[in-house]
Scaffold this motif. Structure first.
Motif, PDB file in Angstrom:
ATOM      1  N   ALA A  51       0.677  -1.249   0.163  1.00  0.00           N
ATOM      2  CA  ALA A  51      -0.007  -0.002   0.127  1.00  0.00           C
ATOM      3  C   ALA A  51       0.725   1.405   0.046  1.00  0.00           C
ATOM      4  O   ALA A  51       0.618   2.303  -0.605  1.00  0.00           O
ATOM      5  CB  ALA A  51      -0.910  -0.114   1.456  1.00  0.00           C
ATOM      6  N   THR A 103       3.994   1.355  -0.964  1.00  0.00           N
ATOM      7  CA  THR A 103       4.402   1.620  -2.479  1.00  0.00           C
ATOM      8  C   THR A 103       3.697   2.022  -3.436  1.00  0.00           C
ATOM      9  O   THR A 103       3.840   3.115  -4.341  1.00  0.00           O
ATOM     10  CB  THR A 103       5.062   0.335  -2.884  1.00  0.00           C
ATOM     11  OG1 THR A 103       5.758  -0.178  -1.998  1.00  0.00           O
ATOM     12  CG2 THR A 103       5.903   0.286  -4.140  1.00  0.00           C
ATOM     13  N   GLN A 104       2.324   1.754  -3.192  1.00  0.00           N
ATOM     14  CA  GLN A 104       1.475   2.521  -4.252  1.00  0.00           C
ATOM     15  C   GLN A 104       1.185   3.921  -4.090  1.00  0.00           C
ATOM     16  O   GLN A 104       1.339   4.775  -5.001  1.00  0.00           O
ATOM     17  CB  GLN A 104      -0.045   1.812  -3.996  1.00  0.00           C
ATOM     18  CG  GLN A 104       0.025   0.239  -4.638  1.00  0.00           C
ATOM     19  CD  GLN A 104       0.119   0.129  -5.956  1.00  0.00           C
ATOM     20  OE1 GLN A 104      -0.294   0.750  -6.663  1.00  0.00           O
ATOM     21  NE2 GLN A 104       1.151  -0.878  -6.307  1.00  0.00           N
ATOM     22  N   THR A 141       4.247   5.744  -5.409  1.00  0.00           N
ATOM     23  CA  THR A 141       4.326   5.691  -6.920  1.00  0.00           C
ATOM     24  C   THR A 141       3.390   6.997  -7.380  1.00  0.00           C
ATOM     25  O   THR A 141       3.536   7.496  -8.114  1.00  0.00           O
ATOM     26  CB  THR A 141       3.863   4.492  -7.401  1.00  0.00           C
ATOM     27  OG1 THR A 141       4.781   3.357  -6.728  1.00  0.00           O
ATOM     28  CG2 THR A 141       4.022   4.546  -8.905  1.00  0.00           C
ATOM     29  N   SER A 191     -11.592  -1.966  -6.453  1.00  0.00           N
ATOM     30  CA  SER A 191     -10.362  -1.142  -7.297  1.00  0.00           C
ATOM     31  C   SER A 191     -10.714  -0.379  -8.077  1.00  0.00           C
ATOM     32  O   SER A 191      -9.934   0.456  -8.706  1.00  0.00           O
ATOM     33  CB  SER A 191      -9.289  -2.188  -7.422  1.00  0.00           C
ATOM     34  OG  SER A 191      -9.850  -2.951  -8.599  1.00  0.00           O
ATOM     35  N   CYS A 216      -9.842   3.368  -8.858  1.00  0.00           N
ATOM     36  CA  CYS A 216      -8.594   3.909  -8.492  1.00  0.00           C
ATOM     37  C   CYS A 216      -8.414   4.534  -7.325  1.00  0.00           C
ATOM     38  O   CYS A 216      -7.943   5.532  -6.760  1.00  0.00           O
ATOM     39  CB  CYS A 216      -7.904   4.907  -9.651  1.00  0.00           C
ATOM     40  SG  CYS A 216      -7.940   4.034 -11.125  1.00  0.00           S
ATOM     41  N   PRO A 227      -4.866   0.966  -1.324  1.00  0.00           N
ATOM     42  CA  PRO A 227      -4.608   1.827  -2.546  1.00  0.00           C
ATOM     43  C   PRO A 227      -4.648   0.972  -3.718  1.00  0.00           C
ATOM     44  O   PRO A 227      -4.018  -0.227  -3.576  1.00  0.00           O
ATOM     45  CB  PRO A 227      -3.107   2.277  -2.299  1.00  0.00           C
ATOM     46  CG  PRO A 227      -3.114   2.440  -0.733  1.00  0.00           C
ATOM     47  CD  PRO A 227      -3.876   1.375  -0.280  1.00  0.00           C
ATOM     48  N   MET A 228      -5.134   1.330  -4.895  1.00  0.00           N
ATOM     49  CA  MET A 228      -5.424   0.512  -6.070  1.00  0.00           C
ATOM     50  C   MET A 228      -5.829  -0.743  -5.820  1.00  0.00           C
ATOM     51  O   MET A 228      -5.670  -1.971  -6.764  1.00  0.00           O
ATOM     52  CB  MET A 228      -3.998   0.388  -6.732  1.00  0.00           C
ATOM     53  CG  MET A 228      -3.552   1.717  -6.869  1.00  0.00           C
ATOM     54  SD  MET A 228      -4.430   3.179  -7.953  1.00  0.00           S
ATOM     55  CE  MET A 228      -4.607   2.660  -9.399  1.00  0.00           C
ATOM     56  N   LEU A 234      -5.067  -3.063  -3.587  1.00  0.00           N
ATOM     57  CA  LEU A 234      -4.108  -3.932  -3.419  1.00  0.00           C
ATOM     58  C   LEU A 234      -3.844  -4.339  -1.765  1.00  0.00           C
ATOM     59  O   LEU A 234      -2.980  -4.953  -1.425  1.00  0.00           O
ATOM     60  CB  LEU A 234      -2.831  -3.340  -3.925  1.00  0.00           C
ATOM     61  CG  LEU A 234      -2.829  -3.647  -5.789  1.00  0.00           C
ATOM     62  CD1 LEU A 234      -1.494  -3.073  -6.015  1.00  0.00           C
ATOM     63  CD2 LEU A 234      -2.909  -4.902  -6.132  1.00  0.00           C
TER      64      LEU A 234
END
Ligand code: SF4
Length: 289
Positions: free
Chosen positions: A42, A44-45, A48, A175, A178, A233-234, A236
């Protein structure tokens, strides 16, 4: 009278700003979520997303390939002159920014290639002060917009029915919008008023409290519940499914309780301009609150 050429120029500017710059309140919430996320995927998402936003701003390119459909909110001024200038600004921004030509005929799917069409750009107008006009654009991507939902509750379902409908909508969207999202909710009015309220609620920055104490408490309760769904997030996983819940309301028929949800993806793009009669222009990505 505000010169139409000035309105056209301002529209190009706010469209460019909206698709390349995320409002600071949204960036702050994403940074806070990045610091607080314990789930590595999460975090890392979110990192990014923030890096993507930073680079988009640096080189002035859209932060997402879906530059949305052009939705405008105008208050004050003379609407017929402003609408024509907004259309010209949208055509120019589509070429100059550039924006993806997303607007199509709903049945034939024919695309004019310039983001114009029947009722597009769409302008929500409200009367306002006569010495300036406020223009806000919210380019709305399809991924989150497609997750919009409306339910005409039975009044006896009350606040419990509202909470359960909002949560069901977020969970069944998963998801697809987004996440992390911002959840716009409209309560009351009629079916169309509730949908408009849900979208307009998204205009209020994440750091501006709801003026109604009961709605403020409901926003906080729903946000906590949404962030316990584990969508993350996303989609995931993680605890950051939404950055905020924004609720607006209107009085309604004694036999009705309409509730609408409008989801906004992490790319919560908007930009505003205040144009004064003497030609001065003030810009903001958070709007004028
Ligand atoms: S939902 Fe938002 S972030 Fe996702 S593709 Fe559409 S505009 Fe981009």
């Amino acid at each position: 009278m505000i010169p139409p050429d000035l309105v056209e120029e301002v529209v190009v500017n706010i469209l460019r700003t909206a698709v390349t710059t995320l409002p600071s309140d949204v960036v702050s919430e994403l940074q806070k979520a990045e610091a607080e996320e314990s789930d590595e995927i999460a975090r890392t998402q979110i990192s990014t997303i923030l890096e993507n936003v930073r680079r988009a701003g640096e080189i002035a390119v859209p932060m997402c390939q879906d530059t949305g459909i052009p939705l405008f909110f105008v208050s004050g001024g003379c609407i017929s002159e402003i609408e024509d200038a907004i259309k010209r600004g949208v055509v120019r921004a589509t070429e100059e920014v550039p924006l993806r030509p997303n607007v199509v005929h709903p049945l034939t799917r024919r695309n004019a290639g310039n983001n114009l069409g029947i009722e597009m750009p769409h302008v929500n107008y409200s009367p306002g002060p006569r010495d300036y006009v406020d223009i806000t654009v919210m380019p709305k991507g399809a991924g989150s917009e497609n997750m919009s939902a409306l339910r005409m509750l039975v009044p006896s379902e009350g606040i419990r029915g509202v909470k359960s409908f909002v949560l069901d909508t977020v969970v069944s969207a998963g998801s697809r919008p987004c996440p992390p999202t911002i959840v716009g909710v409209g309560i009351g009015g009629s079916s169309d008023i509730a949908m408009t309220l849900a979208k307009k609620a998204l205009l209020r920055p994440l750091n501006v409290r709801n003026p109604h104490a009961e709605l403020q408490a409901l926003e906080e309760e729903l946000l906590a519940a949404i962030n316990q769904t584990g969508i993350g997030p996303m989609g995931l996983g993680g605890k950051t499914t939404s950055l905020g819940v924004r609720i607006d309301m209107a009085h309604c028929h004694t036999a009705s309780l309409p509730v609408a949800v409008n989801l906004q993806c992490w790319a919560a793009r908007k930009a505003s301009a205040r144009i004064f009669l003497d030609g001065r222009v003030t810009y903001s990505t958070e709007g004028f609150w």
